[in-house]
Scaffold this motif. Structure first.
Motif, PDB file in Angstrom:
ATOM      1  N   ALA A 279       0.764  -1.461   0.080  1.00  0.00           N
ATOM      2  CA  ALA A 279      -0.014  -0.106  -0.043  1.00  0.00           C
ATOM      3  C   ALA A 279       0.799   1.227  -0.096  1.00  0.00           C
ATOM      4  O   ALA A 279       0.628   2.138  -0.702  1.00  0.00           O
ATOM      5  CB  ALA A 279      -0.789   0.116   1.069  1.00  0.00           C
ATOM      6  N   ALA A 280       2.040   1.481   0.910  1.00  0.00           N
ATOM      7  CA  ALA A 280       2.857   2.474   0.913  1.00  0.00           C
ATOM      8  C   ALA A 280       3.431   2.679  -0.461  1.00  0.00           C
ATOM      9  O   ALA A 280       3.662   3.939  -0.835  1.00  0.00           O
ATOM     10  CB  ALA A 280       3.910   2.219   1.859  1.00  0.00           C
ATOM     11  N   ALA A 281       3.884   1.594  -1.029  1.00  0.00           N
ATOM     12  CA  ALA A 281       4.553   1.680  -2.420  1.00  0.00           C
ATOM     13  C   ALA A 281       3.648   2.194  -3.380  1.00  0.00           C
ATOM     14  O   ALA A 281       3.958   3.159  -4.093  1.00  0.00           O
ATOM     15  CB  ALA A 281       5.177   0.387  -2.708  1.00  0.00           C
ATOM     16  N   GLU A 282       2.256   1.898  -3.410  1.00  0.00           N
ATOM     17  CA  GLU A 282       1.368   2.379  -4.299  1.00  0.00           C
ATOM     18  C   GLU A 282       0.930   3.625  -4.250  1.00  0.00           C
ATOM     19  O   GLU A 282       0.470   4.367  -5.119  1.00  0.00           O
ATOM     20  CB  GLU A 282       0.172   1.570  -4.255  1.00  0.00           C
ATOM     21  N   HIS A 283       1.182   4.269  -2.787  1.00  0.00           N
ATOM     22  CA  HIS A 283       0.904   5.516  -2.809  1.00  0.00           C
ATOM     23  C   HIS A 283       2.152   6.536  -2.695  1.00  0.00           C
ATOM     24  O   HIS A 283       2.076   7.559  -2.346  1.00  0.00           O
ATOM     25  CB  HIS A 283       0.326   5.633  -1.204  1.00  0.00           C
ATOM     26  N   GLY A 284       3.299   6.028  -3.368  1.00  0.00           N
ATOM     27  CA  GLY A 284       4.341   6.893  -3.464  1.00  0.00           C
ATOM     28  C   GLY A 284       5.267   6.989  -2.520  1.00  0.00           C
ATOM     29  O   GLY A 284       6.273   8.033  -2.567  1.00  0.00           O
ATOM     30  N   PHE A 285       5.509   6.142  -1.507  1.00  0.00           N
ATOM     31  CA  PHE A 285       6.500   6.353  -0.466  1.00  0.00           C
ATOM     32  C   PHE A 285       7.443   5.568  -1.068  1.00  0.00           C
ATOM     33  O   PHE A 285       7.607   4.640  -1.844  1.00  0.00           O
ATOM     34  CB  PHE A 285       5.693   5.635   0.785  1.00  0.00           C
ATOM     35  N   ASP A 286       8.827   6.165  -0.718  1.00  0.00           N
ATOM     36  CA  ASP A 286      10.094   5.505  -1.141  1.00  0.00           C
ATOM     37  C   ASP A 286      10.736   4.440  -0.065  1.00  0.00           C
ATOM     38  O   ASP A 286      11.329   3.571  -0.771  1.00  0.00           O
ATOM     39  CB  ASP A 286      11.051   6.470  -1.364  1.00  0.00           C
ATOM     40  N   ARG A 287      10.151   4.458   0.919  1.00  0.00           N
ATOM     41  CA  ARG A 287      10.693   3.676   1.987  1.00  0.00           C
ATOM     42  C   ARG A 287       9.806   3.331   3.113  1.00  0.00           C
ATOM     43  O   ARG A 287       9.050   4.360   3.573  1.00  0.00           O
ATOM     44  CB  ARG A 287      12.378   4.292   2.538  1.00  0.00           C
ATOM     45  N   ALA A 288       9.998   2.187   4.077  1.00  0.00           N
ATOM     46  CA  ALA A 288       9.239   1.973   5.140  1.00  0.00           C
ATOM     47  C   ALA A 288      10.229   1.722   6.366  1.00  0.00           C
ATOM     48  O   ALA A 288      11.590   1.265   5.876  1.00  0.00           O
ATOM     49  CB  ALA A 288       8.414   0.475   4.920  1.00  0.00           C
ATOM     50  N   SER A 289      10.044   2.059   7.343  1.00  0.00           N
ATOM     51  CA  SER A 289      10.527   2.030   8.569  1.00  0.00           C
ATOM     52  C   SER A 289      10.075   1.255   9.624  1.00  0.00           C
ATOM     53  O   SER A 289       8.675   1.591   9.837  1.00  0.00           O
ATOM     54  CB  SER A 289      11.675   3.277   8.893  1.00  0.00           C
TER      55      SER A 289
END
Length: 322
Positions: A279-289
């Motif tokens: 979901a984060a990738a699909e909404h334009g986030f570059d990285r998860a932490s």
């Protein structure tokens, strides 16, 4: 100590911009990946469990805040009341004795709040800082603080293709909304009940620390038992615009990740993490932490490593225990 030309007073809600400026100046040297806007620091100053009048101290050189400390107590505690002592000193004013004054004032303030809220319990005063910050051990150890726990800050790049997450049989997943926010909070409390140093999050604390302006509903999920609708797992994601403005990297931070005990070891946590990454990738986030307790009995670090996270920084929990 060269502190006589400075002004000392408790923090107030009007100090949001000055506090943000101080924290951002500290970041240029400490490099812990945290940047602030005035809205971010105001969120901390209005914390219902930060008693600014009794348990905070700000240091000013003219109009510039050059140091601070504040204590955060807990509403609920059993056996041990763990309070948090937070603070810092501007890089240009370090090694002048300011940190010593702030730590000693923090210990005194912690004892004051402890006597007010949980006088029959033992007191532990916690300081949580990145392990690489220079001078921390020299400041804390002589005052009785000792390392009691280690945490890892892990990251996962979101540019590569991510596998389709598999929801374990008998479970269903849903996104965060105003309607299910209370289920998120209650599930978090059940999932974290056996976590070291954790305490239940009351509604006011949840709204202040988790479900605030940094919450990202599109990457926050709840797992339910499909048969009866019981909420069994939770992941809450947050994002700080100030970090993206400075680094150019849009990071989504998994602030809360947990499964209630009866549903562990069924792939629930992995499903939540995989779903949130996609979901984060699909909404334009570059990285998860995420930050994980290195000694978690639930194997938090292992779960995140299996999901593709790698450790980037170590944090040390120092404690002064009565």
């Amino acid at each position: 100590m060269h502190t006589t030309s400075l002004t000392w007073r408790p923090l107030t809600h009007d100090d949001a911009q000055a506090a943000a400026d101080l924290l951002n100046a500290m970041e240029t040297v400490d490099r812990i990946g945290e940047n602030y806007t005035a809205q971010d620091t105001l969120q901390e100053l209005v914390d219902p469990y930060a008693d600014l009048a009794r348990a905070s101290l700000a240091v000013f050189d003219g109009d510039v805040m050059v140091g601070y400390m504040k204590i955060r107590y807990k509403r609920f505690a059993e056996e041990v009341h763990r309070v948090f002592l937070d603070g810092g000193v501007h890089p240009g004013h370090r090694r002048r004795g300011i940190g010593t004054v702030l730590v000693e004032a923090g210990v005194a303030a912690a004892n004051t709040l402890h006597a007010l809220h949980h006088p029959r319990l033992r007191l532990a005063i916690d300081v949580h800082k990145a392990g690489h910050i220079a001078g921390l051990a020299e400041l804390l150890a002589p005052r009785g603080f000792a390392p009691v726990r280690h945490f890892q800050h892990l990251e996962h790049p979101l540019g590569a293709a991510l596998p389709e997450p598999v929801i374990p049989g008998g479970l269903r997943i849903e996104r965060w909304s105003e309607d299910n926010d209370e289920d998120f909070r209650v599930t978090r409390n059940k999932a974290y009940a056996d976590s070291w140093g954790s305490a239940p999050s009351p509604v006011d604390n949840w709204k202040n620390k988790i479900a605030n302006h940094t919450l990202r509903p599109e990457a926050s999920f709840l797992l339910r038992d499909a048969a009866d609708g019981t909420a069994v797992g939770v992941l809450v994601a947050n994002h700080w615009e100030a970090d993206a403005a400075v680094t150019g990297v849009r990071d989504v931070h998994f602030m809360v990740v947990g499964t209630i005990p009866a549903y562990r070891n069924r792939g629930a946590a992995g499903a939540l993490i995989g779903h949130a990454l996609r979901a984060a990738a699909e909404h334009g986030f570059d990285r998860a932490s995420v930050n994980a307790d290195s000694a978690s009995p639930a194997g938090a670090s292992g779960i995140f490593t299996e999901a593709g996270f790698t450790s980037k920084r170590r944090y040390v929990r120092w404690a002064l225990e009565a």
